[in-house]
Design a protein around this motif. Sequence first.
Motif, PDB file in Angstrom:
ATOM      1  N   VAL A 181       0.838  -1.198   0.000  1.00 38.89           N
ATOM      2  CA  VAL A 181       0.000   0.000   0.000  1.00 38.89           C
ATOM      3  C   VAL A 181       0.878   1.255   0.000  1.00 38.89           C
ATOM      4  N   LEU A 182       1.917   1.244   0.845  1.00 38.41           N
ATOM      5  CA  LEU A 182       2.845   2.377   0.889  1.00 38.41           C
ATOM      6  C   LEU A 182       3.521   2.579  -0.472  1.00 38.41           C
ATOM      7  N   GLU A 183       3.882   1.467  -1.112  1.00 37.28           N
ATOM      8  CA  GLU A 183       4.531   1.543  -2.420  1.00 37.28           C
ATOM      9  C   GLU A 183       3.582   2.103  -3.474  1.00 37.28           C
ATOM     10  N   GLY A 184       2.337   1.613  -3.483  1.00 34.70           N
ATOM     11  CA  GLY A 184       1.374   2.086  -4.457  1.00 34.70           C
ATOM     12  C   GLY A 184       1.079   3.568  -4.329  1.00 34.70           C
ATOM     13  N   ASP A 185       1.228   4.098  -3.124  1.00 35.43           N
ATOM     14  CA  ASP A 185       1.003   5.523  -2.893  1.00 35.43           C
ATOM     15  C   ASP A 185       2.260   6.344  -3.174  1.00 35.43           C
ATOM     16  N   PHE A 186       3.433   5.817  -2.799  1.00 37.41           N
ATOM     17  CA  PHE A 186       4.672   6.601  -2.883  1.00 37.41           C
ATOM     18  C   PHE A 186       5.263   6.667  -4.292  1.00 37.41           C
ATOM     19  N   VAL A 187       5.292   5.539  -4.995  1.00 34.18           N
ATOM     20  CA  VAL A 187       5.980   5.479  -6.285  1.00 34.18           C
ATOM     21  C   VAL A 187       5.430   6.488  -7.293  1.00 34.18           C
ATOM     22  N   PRO A 188       4.118   6.552  -7.528  1.00 34.83           N
ATOM     23  CA  PRO A 188       3.639   7.569  -8.489  1.00 34.83           C
ATOM     24  C   PRO A 188       3.872   8.992  -8.004  1.00 34.83           C
ATOM     25  N   ARG A 189       3.798   9.221  -6.691  1.00 37.85           N
ATOM     26  CA  ARG A 189       4.058  10.556  -6.150  1.00 37.85           C
ATOM     27  C   ARG A 189       5.516  10.953  -6.377  1.00 37.85           C
ATOM     28  N   ASN A 190       6.414  10.011  -6.125  1.00 34.83           N
ATOM     29  CA  ASN A 190       7.838  10.314  -6.298  1.00 34.83           C
ATOM     30  C   ASN A 190       8.184  10.501  -7.768  1.00 34.83           C
ATOM     31  N   GLN A 191       7.541   9.723  -8.628  1.00 31.48           N
ATOM     32  CA  GLN A 191       7.744   9.899 -10.071  1.00 31.48           C
ATOM     33  C   GLN A 191       7.236  11.269 -10.510  1.00 31.48           C
ATOM     34  N   MET A 192       6.110  11.673  -9.961  1.00 31.21           N
ATOM     35  CA  MET A 192       5.562  12.986 -10.284  1.00 31.21           C
ATOM     36  C   MET A 192       6.499  14.092  -9.812  1.00 31.21           C
ATOM     37  N   TYR A 193       7.125  13.879  -8.644  1.00 34.61           N
ATOM     38  CA  TYR A 193       8.061  14.888  -8.136  1.00 34.61           C
ATOM     39  C   TYR A 193       9.255  15.038  -9.072  1.00 34.61           C
ATOM     40  N   ARG A 194       9.761  13.914  -9.598  1.00 38.36           N
ATOM     41  CA  ARG A 194      10.907  13.980 -10.504  1.00 38.36           C
ATOM     42  C   ARG A 194      10.561  14.756 -11.777  1.00 38.36           C
ATOM     43  N   GLU A 195       9.305  14.677 -12.187  1.00 33.00           N
ATOM     44  CA  GLU A 195       8.895  15.373 -13.401  1.00 33.00           C
ATOM     45  C   GLU A 195       8.548  16.844 -13.156  1.00 33.00           C
ATOM     46  N   SER A 196       7.935  17.128 -12.021  1.00 33.66           N
ATOM     47  CA  SER A 196       7.423  18.478 -11.783  1.00 33.66           C
ATOM     48  C   SER A 196       8.192  19.276 -10.740  1.00 33.66           C
ATOM     49  N   MET A 197       8.996  18.599  -9.905  1.00 29.53           N
ATOM     50  CA  MET A 197       9.701  19.236  -8.798  1.00 29.53           C
ATOM     51  C   MET A 197       8.733  19.885  -7.797  1.00 29.53           C
ATOM     52  N   ILE A 198       7.516  19.355  -7.718  1.00 32.05           N
ATOM     53  CA  ILE A 198       6.546  19.836  -6.735  1.00 32.05           C
ATOM     54  C   ILE A 198       6.646  18.933  -5.503  1.00 32.05           C
ATOM     55  N   TRP A 199       7.289  19.433  -4.456  1.00 33.77           N
ATOM     56  CA  TRP A 199       7.608  18.616  -3.289  1.00 33.77           C
ATOM     57  C   TRP A 199       6.357  18.144  -2.553  1.00 33.77           C
ATOM     58  N   SER A 200       5.272  18.901  -2.626  1.00 39.19           N
ATOM     59  CA  SER A 200       4.066  18.539  -1.884  1.00 39.19           C
ATOM     60  C   SER A 200       3.528  17.174  -2.299  1.00 39.19           C
ATOM     61  N   SER A 201       3.787  16.763  -3.536  1.00 38.90           N
ATOM     62  CA  SER A 201       3.300  15.459  -3.995  1.00 38.90           C
ATOM     63  C   SER A 201       3.915  14.332  -3.181  1.00 38.90           C
ATOM     64  N   VAL A 202       5.170  14.507  -2.744  1.00 41.07           N
ATOM     65  CA  VAL A 202       5.832  13.498  -1.912  1.00 41.07           C
ATOM     66  C   VAL A 202       5.578  13.764  -0.435  1.00 41.07           C
ATOM     67  N   ARG A 203       5.534  15.025  -0.057  1.00 42.20           N
ATOM     68  CA  ARG A 203       5.319  15.381   1.347  1.00 42.20           C
ATOM     69  C   ARG A 203       4.032  14.760   1.883  1.00 42.20           C
ATOM     70  N   GLU A 204       3.005  14.693   1.026  1.00 43.81           N
ATOM     71  CA  GLU A 204       1.701  14.195   1.451  1.00 43.81           C
ATOM     72  C   GLU A 204       1.547  12.683   1.292  1.00 43.81           C
ATOM     73  N   SER A 205       2.613  12.000   0.930  1.00 44.66           N
ATOM     74  CA  SER A 205       2.537  10.544   0.764  1.00 44.66           C
ATOM     75  C   SER A 205       2.316   9.861   2.110  1.00 44.66           C
ATOM     76  N   LEU A 206       1.733   8.662   2.063  1.00 43.70           N
ATOM     77  CA  LEU A 206       1.514   7.883   3.283  1.00 43.70           C
ATOM     78  C   LEU A 206       2.838   7.602   3.987  1.00 43.70           C
ATOM     79  N   LEU A 207       3.869   7.280   3.196  1.00 41.79           N
ATOM     80  CA  LEU A 207       5.166   6.946   3.774  1.00 41.79           C
ATOM     81  C   LEU A 207       5.748   8.127   4.531  1.00 41.79           C
TER      82      LEU A 207
END
Length: 470
Positions: A181-207
């Motif tokens: 569950v943590l992986e399913g939530d974190f991986v797309p958020r972290n991928q989005m961060y690499r593309e957009s550099m919007i830290w909030s996408s990772v900050r709000e992750s379950l992990l």
Amino acid sequence: MEKPSSGVRGAIEANTLAILDASEATKHTRDADDDRIAFLEAVRAASLLPENKSPPTFKMCEAIFKILRFGNSLELITTSCQLLNELDLEFPRVYMTNASESSMPHELVVLQEAWSPFVLGTDISDSERATAYDLTGGLIDPPGFHLLLQGLAEVSDFENFQAPDTKVLSNMLLFHYLVSVLEGDFVPRNQMYRESMIWSSVRESLLNTMLCSRKMNYKGLMKDCVTTLCGLGQYLAEYDNAVPYSGTSMVKQHEAIDTALATAFLHFGRITCAATLKLMVMVTELDSSKKNADMLGHTTRADGVRTPLAEIIQDELTYDKNILSPFLQAFKDSKWKLEIIVQFFWKYISKPSVRTRRSNVPAEDATFSGVLKCISNSSSAKSITKKIGAHAIHLLLAHGFQAFLLLSTKKMGEGLPDSKEQLAGGSVVETCKNLISVFNCLRKLDKQLEISSCAKEAIFVAATILSRRS
């Protein structure tokens, strides 16, 4: 798309309410367990069959999760875990949209109202926290997640191994599912961060939310990850190789365990090792993204300060040399294994250049190739041997070289340049030469030095590569 009839949905809901009843949580008669299996099959038919594929309700998910947590048979816990994983794949909580054109950016979709097995956030009452890990609470909060891993770490104690029971197996599958569950939530958020550099996408992750919780003992959690990975790794390696690591043979103990439980424990043990490694890799990826966001000025005081997992691992390996070999064998992620090994060496190697406090750029030779060049110097080799010992050097170099080759092979397969600026550092030929040079240097310092088997294998591979490319 045709939806299941209201009658079918109503029957499933009624069954759900019965299972969710507090009195049913501890009821484990044959009839009650048959009802649970029938309920799982009904949810599968209503949500996963091609003609239906209707998302399960919150109560359905909660009921399945309770069966996983509190089931007392292998059939119940394996069936419920498999169903939860299939539902998560079919109806993800977080995902990235597929851009129809290369010029269109991806978008991150987060279903805020979707069911989750975690209870996170600052607005959780003390009563909710108190019941989060009992039979009626169901969901998992940060302390509950740590408590679960602590139990697995105790079970994984190599020297004090005890025969597993169904509850241990249930906890193993529960941990595996929670990490998924943590992986399913974190991986797309972290991928989005690499593309957009919007830290909030990772900050709000379950992990990140869980690790930043004031109720979470972060360092304790990570140390228990190391303990679990090393302990189960040793057990599985001994069983697979039938060679005892110590005076107590796990193989003999294994033979005395119930056959069904023993077979399941081996399978679930591998699943638990994989889940533990996956969790540790996600945390290191999170550390990397947070460091990058911090350098760009995207973080705030609210993000807090957390010791990077790589540093915690280095400390654990430094203070307990007995886990060095089990850890290097069990930690199979080549990228981060090489990073940990390089950082471990540079912790004990004198830095040749003066760096300012504000410098975040790593030294040019802070790579595996740079480590080899430095240790091939007699004075540096002598100094580091005194600090960590020849045996540790052999293990670290052998595993580092293996990880370097795997990364290099992957880069060539992906058509990437063999750049010195990459994590691996240096060309394959250069690294092979430097590795052999290091061991020649170590032999000169100690003519009685006995090269370990893993180091001999690394030297042989390096020499073979050089002979083929000369």
